[in-house]
Design a protein around this motif. Sequence first.
Motif, PDB file in Angstrom:
ATOM      1  N   CYS A  62      20.405   1.560   3.420  1.00  0.00           N
ATOM      2  CA  CYS A  62      19.474   2.668   3.093  1.00  0.00           C
ATOM      3  C   CYS A  62      19.053   2.580   1.563  1.00  0.00           C
ATOM      4  N   VAL A  63      17.562   2.675   1.702  1.00  0.00           N
ATOM      5  CA  VAL A  63      16.826   2.716   0.407  1.00  0.00           C
ATOM      6  C   VAL A  63      15.866   3.748   0.535  1.00  0.00           C
ATOM      7  N   ILE A  64      15.758   4.901  -0.538  1.00  0.00           N
ATOM      8  CA  ILE A  64      15.067   5.861  -0.294  1.00  0.00           C
ATOM      9  C   ILE A  64      13.947   5.634  -1.764  1.00  0.00           C
ATOM     10  N   ASN A  65      12.585   5.233  -1.058  1.00  0.00           N
ATOM     11  CA  ASN A  65      11.633   5.111  -1.864  1.00  0.00           C
ATOM     12  C   ASN A  65      10.173   6.008  -1.574  1.00  0.00           C
ATOM     13  N   PRO A  66       9.750   6.747  -2.718  1.00  0.00           N
ATOM     14  CA  PRO A  66      10.041   6.923  -3.816  1.00  0.00           C
ATOM     15  C   PRO A  66      11.369   7.751  -3.805  1.00  0.00           C
ATOM     16  N   GLY A  67      12.262   7.754  -4.962  1.00  0.00           N
ATOM     17  CA  GLY A  67      13.596   8.357  -4.829  1.00  0.00           C
ATOM     18  C   GLY A  67      13.773   9.655  -4.655  1.00  0.00           C
ATOM     19  N   ASN A  68      14.756  10.026  -4.165  1.00  0.00           N
ATOM     20  CA  ASN A  68      15.389  11.609  -4.228  1.00  0.00           C
ATOM     21  C   ASN A  68      16.735  11.545  -4.257  1.00  0.00           C
ATOM     22  N   PRO A  69      17.515  12.039  -5.423  1.00  0.00           N
ATOM     23  CA  PRO A  69      16.848  12.979  -6.464  1.00  0.00           C
ATOM     24  C   PRO A  69      16.410  12.714  -7.543  1.00  0.00           C
ATOM     25  N   THR A  70      16.243  11.193  -7.520  1.00  0.00           N
ATOM     26  CA  THR A  70      15.938  10.756  -9.083  1.00  0.00           C
ATOM     27  C   THR A  70      14.544  10.981  -9.565  1.00  0.00           C
ATOM     28  N   ALA A 129       5.517  17.312 -13.376  1.00  0.00           N
ATOM     29  CA  ALA A 129       6.475  16.202 -13.456  1.00  0.00           C
ATOM     30  C   ALA A 129       6.566  15.684 -14.993  1.00  0.00           C
ATOM     31  N   LYS A 130       5.286  15.643 -15.689  1.00  0.00           N
ATOM     32  CA  LYS A 130       5.163  15.323 -17.119  1.00  0.00           C
ATOM     33  C   LYS A 130       5.931  16.512 -17.993  1.00  0.00           C
ATOM     34  N   LEU A 131       5.581  17.622 -17.717  1.00  0.00           N
ATOM     35  CA  LEU A 131       6.135  18.772 -18.376  1.00  0.00           C
ATOM     36  C   LEU A 131       7.616  18.754 -18.380  1.00  0.00           C
ATOM     37  N   THR A 132       8.192  18.605 -17.157  1.00  0.00           N
ATOM     38  CA  THR A 132       9.383  18.718 -17.083  1.00  0.00           C
ATOM     39  C   THR A 132      10.369  17.638 -17.935  1.00  0.00           C
ATOM     40  N   GLU A 133       9.886  16.475 -17.911  1.00  0.00           N
ATOM     41  CA  GLU A 133      10.434  15.322 -18.748  1.00  0.00           C
ATOM     42  C   GLU A 133      10.407  15.602 -19.919  1.00  0.00           C
ATOM     43  N   GLN A 134       9.208  16.266 -20.624  1.00  0.00           N
ATOM     44  CA  GLN A 134       8.865  16.611 -22.180  1.00  0.00           C
ATOM     45  C   GLN A 134       9.776  17.629 -22.606  1.00  0.00           C
ATOM     46  N   VAL A 135      10.170  18.783 -21.797  1.00  0.00           N
ATOM     47  CA  VAL A 135      10.809  19.789 -22.245  1.00  0.00           C
ATOM     48  C   VAL A 135      12.288  19.738 -22.108  1.00  0.00           C
ATOM     49  N   PHE A 136      12.615  18.929 -20.971  1.00  0.00           N
ATOM     50  CA  PHE A 136      14.258  18.582 -20.933  1.00  0.00           C
ATOM     51  C   PHE A 136      14.613  17.607 -22.178  1.00  0.00           C
ATOM     52  N   GLU A 191      13.243  17.419 -25.145  1.00  0.00           N
ATOM     53  CA  GLU A 191      13.444  17.921 -26.267  1.00  0.00           C
ATOM     54  C   GLU A 191      14.564  18.953 -26.874  1.00  0.00           C
ATOM     55  N   ALA A 192      15.458  18.964 -25.882  1.00  0.00           N
ATOM     56  CA  ALA A 192      16.619  19.959 -25.866  1.00  0.00           C
ATOM     57  C   ALA A 192      17.831  19.025 -26.146  1.00  0.00           C
ATOM     58  N   PRO A 193      18.501  19.295 -27.038  1.00  0.00           N
ATOM     59  CA  PRO A 193      19.819  18.490 -27.513  1.00  0.00           C
ATOM     60  C   PRO A 193      20.823  18.681 -26.482  1.00  0.00           C
ATOM     61  N   GLY A 194      21.284  17.623 -25.997  1.00  0.00           N
ATOM     62  CA  GLY A 194      22.311  17.286 -24.954  1.00  0.00           C
ATOM     63  C   GLY A 194      21.869  17.278 -23.613  1.00  0.00           C
ATOM     64  N   ILE A 195      20.493  17.103 -23.348  1.00  0.00           N
ATOM     65  CA  ILE A 195      19.836  17.002 -21.895  1.00  0.00           C
ATOM     66  C   ILE A 195      19.026  15.694 -22.023  1.00  0.00           C
ATOM     67  N   HIS A 196      19.121  14.941 -21.132  1.00  0.00           N
ATOM     68  CA  HIS A 196      18.107  13.561 -21.071  1.00  0.00           C
ATOM     69  C   HIS A 196      17.607  13.493 -19.702  1.00  0.00           C
ATOM     70  N   CYS A 197      16.372  13.417 -19.590  1.00  0.00           N
ATOM     71  CA  CYS A 197      15.564  13.482 -18.487  1.00  0.00           C
ATOM     72  C   CYS A 197      14.792  12.152 -18.082  1.00  0.00           C
ATOM     73  N   GLY A 222       7.652  10.390  -9.616  1.00  0.00           N
ATOM     74  CA  GLY A 222       7.735   9.984  -8.203  1.00  0.00           C
ATOM     75  C   GLY A 222       8.591  11.267  -7.437  1.00  0.00           C
ATOM     76  N   ALA A 223       8.397  11.351  -5.885  1.00  0.00           N
ATOM     77  CA  ALA A 223       9.083  12.555  -5.483  1.00  0.00           C
ATOM     78  C   ALA A 223       8.755  13.822  -5.939  1.00  0.00           C
ATOM     79  N   MET A 224       9.693  14.797  -6.041  1.00  0.00           N
ATOM     80  CA  MET A 224       9.159  16.129  -6.490  1.00  0.00           C
ATOM     81  C   MET A 224      10.434  16.814  -7.051  1.00  0.00           C
ATOM     82  N   TYR A 225      11.490  15.830  -7.671  1.00  0.00           N
ATOM     83  CA  TYR A 225      12.842  16.512  -8.468  1.00  0.00           C
ATOM     84  C   TYR A 225      12.778  15.794  -9.847  1.00  0.00           C
ATOM     85  N   SER A 226      13.322  16.553 -10.440  1.00  0.00           N
ATOM     86  CA  SER A 226      14.191  15.736 -11.878  1.00  0.00           C
ATOM     87  C   SER A 226      15.517  15.849 -11.642  1.00  0.00           C
ATOM     88  N   PHE A 227      16.432  14.841 -12.363  1.00  0.00           N
ATOM     89  CA  PHE A 227      17.728  14.813 -12.269  1.00  0.00           C
ATOM     90  C   PHE A 227      18.244  14.517 -13.498  1.00  0.00           C
TER      91      PHE A 227
END
Length: 555
Positions: A254-262, A449-456, A458-464, A469-474
């Motif tokens: 199985c391949v999920i493309n684009p990915g969920n949850p990533t 999507a861009k905002l989610t990556e940016q804010v996370f 900027e937070a120490p101890g969180i990497h995003c 693609g898709a509609m989730y961040s992990f």
Amino acid sequence: MGGRRGLGLGRALLGVMALRAGGHSQAAMNGLKEKVLTLDSMNPCVQRVEYAVRGPIVLRALELEQELRQGVKKPFTEVIRANIGDAQAMGQKPITFLRQVLALCIHPDLLNSADFPEDAKRRAQRILQACGGHSLGAYSISPGIQMIREDVARYIERRDGGIPADPNNIFLSTGASDAIVTVLKLLVFGEGRTRTGVLIPIPQYPLYSAALAELNAVQVDYYLDEERAWALDVAELRRALRQARDHCRPRALCVINPGNPTGAFPPPPPAARRRATPGQPAPDRPAESSAPSRLTPDLSRLLAPGQVQTRECIEAVIRFAYEEGLFLLADEVYQDNVYAEGSQFHSFKKVLTEMGPPYAARQELASFHSVSKGFMGECGFRGGYVEVVNMDAAVQQQMQKLRSVRLCPPTPGQVLLDAVLSPPAPSDPSFAQFQAEKREVLAELAAKAKLTEQVFNEAPGIHCNPVQGAMYSFPRVQLPPRAVQRAQELGLAPDMFFCMRLLEETGICVVPGSGFGQREGTYHFRMTILPPMEKLRPLLEKLSQFHAKFTLEYS
């Protein structure tokens, strides 16, 4: 403080999970007739099923919503369910044309109304003519309304640049999930070391682990590479396959493309830009071999950066599946959700066909799509389809029989699928509005999507990783050793402990990464990017602040 909160949290979670406990032992002690169906006598495969996106943490979120309605004071005023990709529950407005066609089909008297455009009326009349008794309330044939299957085939041909699609190879379904489970049912075979194994990506969408548990098949994990933005590595597929053959018979990939949850896609690395030669011959498949794959050197460690697969990676995966005798399942329900600049969705069907012989004529493939995601977000109507390629004709008849047992997919979902895949033409009165609404939804998702990556990040101890693609961040979160220890004392996965505390103190409901699978010693959560922008930024900031507070508390 952490201990008292942890104790309360443990009790809350135990209360939720107590629903799983049976009452048969107490009945026996009281001299009452025991129930025929108890936890001890029910299907053990069902008990092994877990579905994280609607698991204990979501049950607790429902309880908190009820408590808020009853006036119980909380440190928040609402529960924000960021646990599931339900666009309209998050406030996304339905696409007008889709709902107009559906309304006209459900209530044909509206065909006389001047409130509906003529192209929507024509579409509804065409669909109703294809229904039994010209009514949406009639059963359709089991694979779905024939006219809609033909429309799906035309959509696939347009999407794939003119490559033919046969309506007889298309089965409409109750969302993509229903079709996925149907194909898995066909694949499951054998006992003991001959039991069917299915390779699934880790992290994965828990439909796969749940369905495999229910069917008593073997889940074979292959890990996506988080350090390379959730890359798919063919060498990792080979490792997983080799180890699995010691205890089961792997039969599907199985391949999920684009990915969920990533849901990530950075620019491809140089190695991934080398294009395999379409039509390059490959050796015959081994019937069952543990020998290393005979992939060409260029592709033996090809990485698909992120979770919108490059064409080169899809070619490599197809070669791998062909050589190793694996049935391919391509979960492509997020094909409309591609935000990365310069990236493009490539269907497995298109790539397989363009690779030519022997792959195009022999590699078995089932690909899935749905109206639940994309720009439409029509989750509740449960519309979807599967297209099968190179499936054995006798097996395809068995698939038709299996679909017949379920009578037919919901007809409203079939209508929406038709409207999505056959949108208004440029000459139609609905065209401009349809295109504007579609662009607005996808543009807003890209901004989120861009905002989610940016804010996370900027937070120490969180990497995003990039959400493209898709509609989730992990995101990956660092948890202090004392928090991990406390979670173990409570019998919880550390990321479940974190997510439950997050819910209790902020009202934000996300799903722990352990529900999707993750490498040992790493902790994540999945969060949808669907909340409206005015709620998303405060949600992201509040979550980041909670992580900082949680880290300080357990440091």
